[in-house]
Write a protein that holds these residues in place. Structure first.
Motif, short mmCIF file in Angstrom:
data_model
loop_
_atom_site.label_atom_id
_atom_site.label_comp_id
_atom_site.label_asym_id
_atom_site.label_seq_id
_atom_site.Cartn_x
_atom_site.Cartn_y
_atom_site.Cartn_z
N ALA A 98 0.65 -1.18 -0.09
CA ALA A 98 -0.01 -0.15 -0.03
C ALA A 98 0.86 1.30 0.00
CB ALA A 98 -0.89 -0.05 1.22
N GLU A 99 1.70 1.22 0.88
CA GLU A 99 2.70 2.55 0.80
C GLU A 99 3.67 2.52 -0.38
OE1 GLU A 99 5.26 1.64 4.15
OE2 GLU A 99 3.47 1.72 5.55
N LYS A 100 4.04 1.61 -1.08
CA LYS A 100 4.46 1.71 -2.44
C LYS A 100 3.71 2.40 -3.37
CE LYS A 100 8.03 0.79 -3.36
NZ LYS A 100 9.44 1.57 -3.62
N LYS A 101 2.54 1.94 -3.45
CA LYS A 101 1.60 2.48 -4.40
C LYS A 101 1.22 3.91 -4.02
CE LYS A 101 -1.05 2.25 -7.89
NZ LYS A 101 -0.53 2.15 -9.50
N GLU A 102 0.96 4.19 -2.68
CA GLU A 102 0.59 5.78 -2.54
C GLU A 102 1.79 6.51 -2.63
OE1 GLU A 102 -2.52 4.14 1.16
OE2 GLU A 102 -0.29 4.76 1.58
N GLU A 103 2.98 6.17 -2.45
CA GLU A 103 4.11 6.71 -2.83
C GLU A 103 4.51 7.11 -4.23
OE1 GLU A 103 7.27 5.13 -0.55
OE2 GLU A 103 6.25 5.70 1.52
N ASN A 104 3.96 5.96 -5.21
CA ASN A 104 4.14 6.01 -6.71
C ASN A 104 2.97 5.76 -7.09
OD1 ASN A 104 7.49 5.84 -6.27
ND2 ASN A 104 6.50 4.63 -4.85
N PRO A 105 1.84 6.53 -7.36
CA PRO A 105 0.50 6.40 -7.90
C PRO A 105 0.78 5.87 -9.36
CG PRO A 105 0.56 8.43 -6.93
CD PRO A 105 2.28 7.97 -6.79
N ASP A 106 1.67 5.98 -10.22
CA ASP A 106 1.88 5.49 -11.57
C ASP A 106 2.57 4.25 -11.60
OD1 ASP A 106 0.46 7.87 -12.25
OD2 ASP A 106 2.22 8.94 -12.51
N MET A 107 3.12 3.83 -10.79
CA MET A 107 4.08 2.50 -10.65
C MET A 107 2.83 1.34 -10.65
SD MET A 107 6.50 0.70 -7.98
CE MET A 107 7.71 2.05 -8.31
N PRO A 108 3.17 0.34 -11.49
CA PRO A 108 2.06 -0.77 -11.52
C PRO A 108 2.38 -1.72 -10.16
CG PRO A 108 3.08 -0.58 -13.53
CD PRO A 108 3.93 0.36 -12.67
N VAL A 109 1.59 -1.62 -9.15
CA VAL A 109 1.62 -2.50 -7.96
C VAL A 109 0.66 -3.74 -8.38
CG1 VAL A 109 1.79 -2.67 -5.65
CG2 VAL A 109 2.79 -0.91 -6.91
N ILE A 110 0.69 -5.02 -8.25
CA ILE A 110 -0.16 -5.86 -8.62
C ILE A 110 -0.09 -7.04 -7.73
CG2 ILE A 110 -1.21 -7.50 -10.54
CD1 ILE A 110 0.18 -5.50 -12.67
N LEU A 111 -1.09 -7.46 -6.96
CA LEU A 111 -1.07 -8.61 -6.14
C LEU A 111 -2.08 -9.83 -6.76
CD1 LEU A 111 -0.33 -10.21 -3.37
CD2 LEU A 111 -2.53 -9.35 -2.71
N ILE A 112 -1.76 -10.87 -7.23
CA ILE A 112 -2.49 -12.01 -7.40
C ILE A 112 -2.49 -12.75 -6.06
CG2 ILE A 112 -2.69 -13.85 -9.21
CD1 ILE A 112 -1.11 -12.38 -10.90
N THR A 113 -3.86 -13.41 -5.98
CA THR A 113 -3.95 -14.36 -4.66
C THR A 113 -5.31 -15.17 -4.83
OG1 THR A 113 -4.35 -14.20 -2.32
CG2 THR A 113 -5.65 -12.68 -3.63
N ASP A 114 -5.25 -15.93 -3.96
CA ASP A 114 -6.32 -17.20 -4.06
C ASP A 114 -7.73 -16.99 -3.46
OD1 ASP A 114 -6.42 -20.32 -4.78
OD2 ASP A 114 -7.56 -20.11 -2.85
N PRO A 115 -8.90 -17.27 -4.02
CA PRO A 115 -10.02 -17.01 -3.29
C PRO A 115 -10.08 -17.51 -1.71
CG PRO A 115 -10.27 -18.54 -5.07
CD PRO A 115 -8.92 -18.04 -5.30
N VAL A 116 -9.35 -18.31 -1.43
CA VAL A 116 -9.51 -18.71 -0.17
C VAL A 116 -9.18 -17.67 0.77
CG1 VAL A 116 -6.75 -19.20 0.31
CG2 VAL A 116 -8.43 -20.30 1.72
N ASN A 117 -8.82 -16.40 0.45
CA ASN A 117 -8.43 -15.39 1.41
C ASN A 117 -9.73 -14.36 1.46
OD1 ASN A 117 -5.53 -15.82 1.88
ND2 ASN A 117 -5.25 -15.72 -0.21
N ASN A 118 -10.64 -14.74 0.66
CA ASN A 118 -11.86 -13.91 0.90
C ASN A 118 -13.02 -14.87 0.98
OD1 ASN A 118 -12.49 -15.11 -1.61
ND2 ASN A 118 -12.43 -13.06 -2.80
#
Length: 486
Positions: free
Chosen positions: A122-142
């Protein structure tokens, strides 16, 4: 009974028989199709072998001087490096993790991996709004659609692109159940007000019946990888708090292999409804590098592994450090290597504990018995002294004369991991036997096998003596019906 009633009853029975036969035919057709159907484009990735001088091994170990928790120690390197990679990233961050939450019931002070990863991304994206920050995860976590986790919610609010992997397009690894699920239950969806306890922990959000029905398909994006312009880290560990004391291994490499990881992760995102194009790096290969590195997912992990184990003969060595070992092709390859004169040594998790809940020792206990018997005692096995947590490592190390071959990452040695069912991620490495990396692997296995400074491993007989015939029968049925969680 008069003729008219007999005729009506006969007609009803005939109709019911036709309906039952049609149901069985549809069921068989669905089972066969979804067991062997084409995979989404880009899945089962067989990457190019690139040369580099920069490959690093990182390990997590939890150990004790005896069989108790007294004086338990932790050596944790992996997620410190994951967090540092995110902090140093200047162009992009792409991460794919299976278990990613802070839920657990055990009364232990586990490291806050989920919260820390969330903070860093979150901090990386907030500090660099134009930088691609992508998380792929499994539906077990929701909760398979029952809720949205706090971690995912916070990332989305920060602008991080979160992709929850679509599992339905993947092949069915539990076809006996999944055939019924696809006919009767998949149409219901999963959302709604949950009222069933969450298997992750008592204080985790409750789940709907429909989410439980989806969970029983036992399908997963099981990958564990991070990529930035600096390099890739392929890992056996999850950013899941209760997994924080597991034994794990990771390898980090740089160069064009980064783009292979990005290409493979882009494929998952694309078919799951996420971003269709991921960034790329301009890192160049070092053709004179001492190490070869190759990113593999799903079935190609097995194909290369069998080829590498097949090279081991008289005077060579094969080491395994493994959480689950059950894939028949791998077992046969190990026995054949031992028969050719290679020394085969295996460290297994005892499969007795899962986040504070007692397990039955399957599959590793009966598999260990089989390997010892089939190899006539040539294969040597020890079990990790898992006083807490698990020996969650997935590592194969083959020493063939002056060369070594390494495969490590997310993939257990099971059908679900290696037969194009789960999504998996491994890094395959070729290294000279006298290289710093090979020497580090030698020291790692020697330390655990010989119990150099703690009680890391136990004799196989000590564990196998208590394994019951009933558990062997259960294991046999699991293999036959494919009704397993491994």
């Amino acid at each position: 009974m008069d003729r008219k009633k007999i005729k009506e009853w006969s007609m009803r029975r005939r109709v019911l028989t036709i309906i039952a036969c049609l149901f069985v035919l549809v069921y068989i057709g669905i089972v066969l199709y979804h067991t062997y159907k084409p995979l989404p484009e880009g899945i089962s990735h067989d990457g190019t072998l690139y040369r580099t001088d920069n490959v690093e091994m990182l390990t997590d170990l939890t150990f004790s001087q005896d069989r108790s928790k007294d004086g338990m120690q932790h050596e944790l390197q992996i997620f410190d490096e994951v967090f540092s990679m995110i902090d140093r990233a200047e162009e992009f961050v792409v991460a794919d993790f299976f278990l990613y939450n802070g839920f657990y019931d055990e009364k232990e002070d586990f490291p806050e991996l989920a919260r820390t990863l969330t903070d860093r991304l979150a901090e990386k994206k907030e500090e660099n709004p134009d930088m691609p920050v992508i998380l792929i995860t499994d539906p077990v976590n929701n909760g398979y659609g029952s809720y949205k986790s706090e971690e995912i919610r916070r990332l989305e609010e920060a602008g991080v692109e979160v992709v929850v992997t679509a599992l339905d397009p993947l092949r069915d690894s539990t076809p006996v159940y999944s055939g019924i699920y696809r006919i009767l239950f998949q149409w219901w969806g999963e959302e709604g007000k949950g009222w069933l306890p969450n298997p992750m922990a008592e204080d985790a959000p409750e789940m709907t019946v429909r989410s439980y029905l989806k969970l029983l398909n036992v399908k997963a994006n099981h990958r564990k990888v991070v990529a930035t312009e600096e390099g890739v880290l392929v890992n056996s560990g999850n950013p899941h708090d209760a997994s924080g004391w597991h034994g794990n291994v990771a390898f980090k490499a740089d160069g064009p292999v980064i783009n292979d990881v990005l290409k493979a992760e882009e494929a998952v995102s694309r078919y799951s409804g996420g971003p269709e194009e991921f960034p790329r790096t301009e890192g160049e290969e070092n053709p004179d590098g001492q190490y070869g590195v190759q990113y593999l997912t799903e079935r190609p992990i097995l194909d290369h592994l069998l080829e590498d184990i097949g090279k081991a003969g008289e005077g060579d060595e094969v080491w395994l450090g493994m959480f689950y070992l059950a894939k028949r092709d791998v077992l046969s390859a190990l026995v054949e290597a031992a028969e050719r004169g290679a020394r085969v040594r295996i460290i297994l998790d005892p499969n007795e504990n899962a986040f504070g809940n007692k397990k039955t020792g399957l599959p590793n206990m009966p598999v260990a018995e089989e390997l010892i018997e089939d190899s006539e005692g040539r294969i040597e096995i020890r079990f990790y002294n898992a006083v807490i947590g698990q020996y969650h490592t997935k590592l194969v190390y083959v020493k063939d004369g002056g060369e070594t071959y390494i495969s490590s990452g997310a993939a257990n040695m099971t059908e679900r991991a290696l037969d194009d069912y789960n999504l998996e991620s491994n890094l395959r490495i070729e290294a000279p036997a006298d290289s710093p990396l090979a020497k580090k692997l030698d020291a790692y296995f020697k330390r655990l096998w010989d119990n150099e400074d703690a009680l890391y491993t136990l004799e196989a007989e000590e564990k196998l003596d208590g394994f019951s015939q009933a558990q062997r029968v259960v294991y046999g049925l699991q293999k036959l019906l494919k009704l397993t969680t491994y």
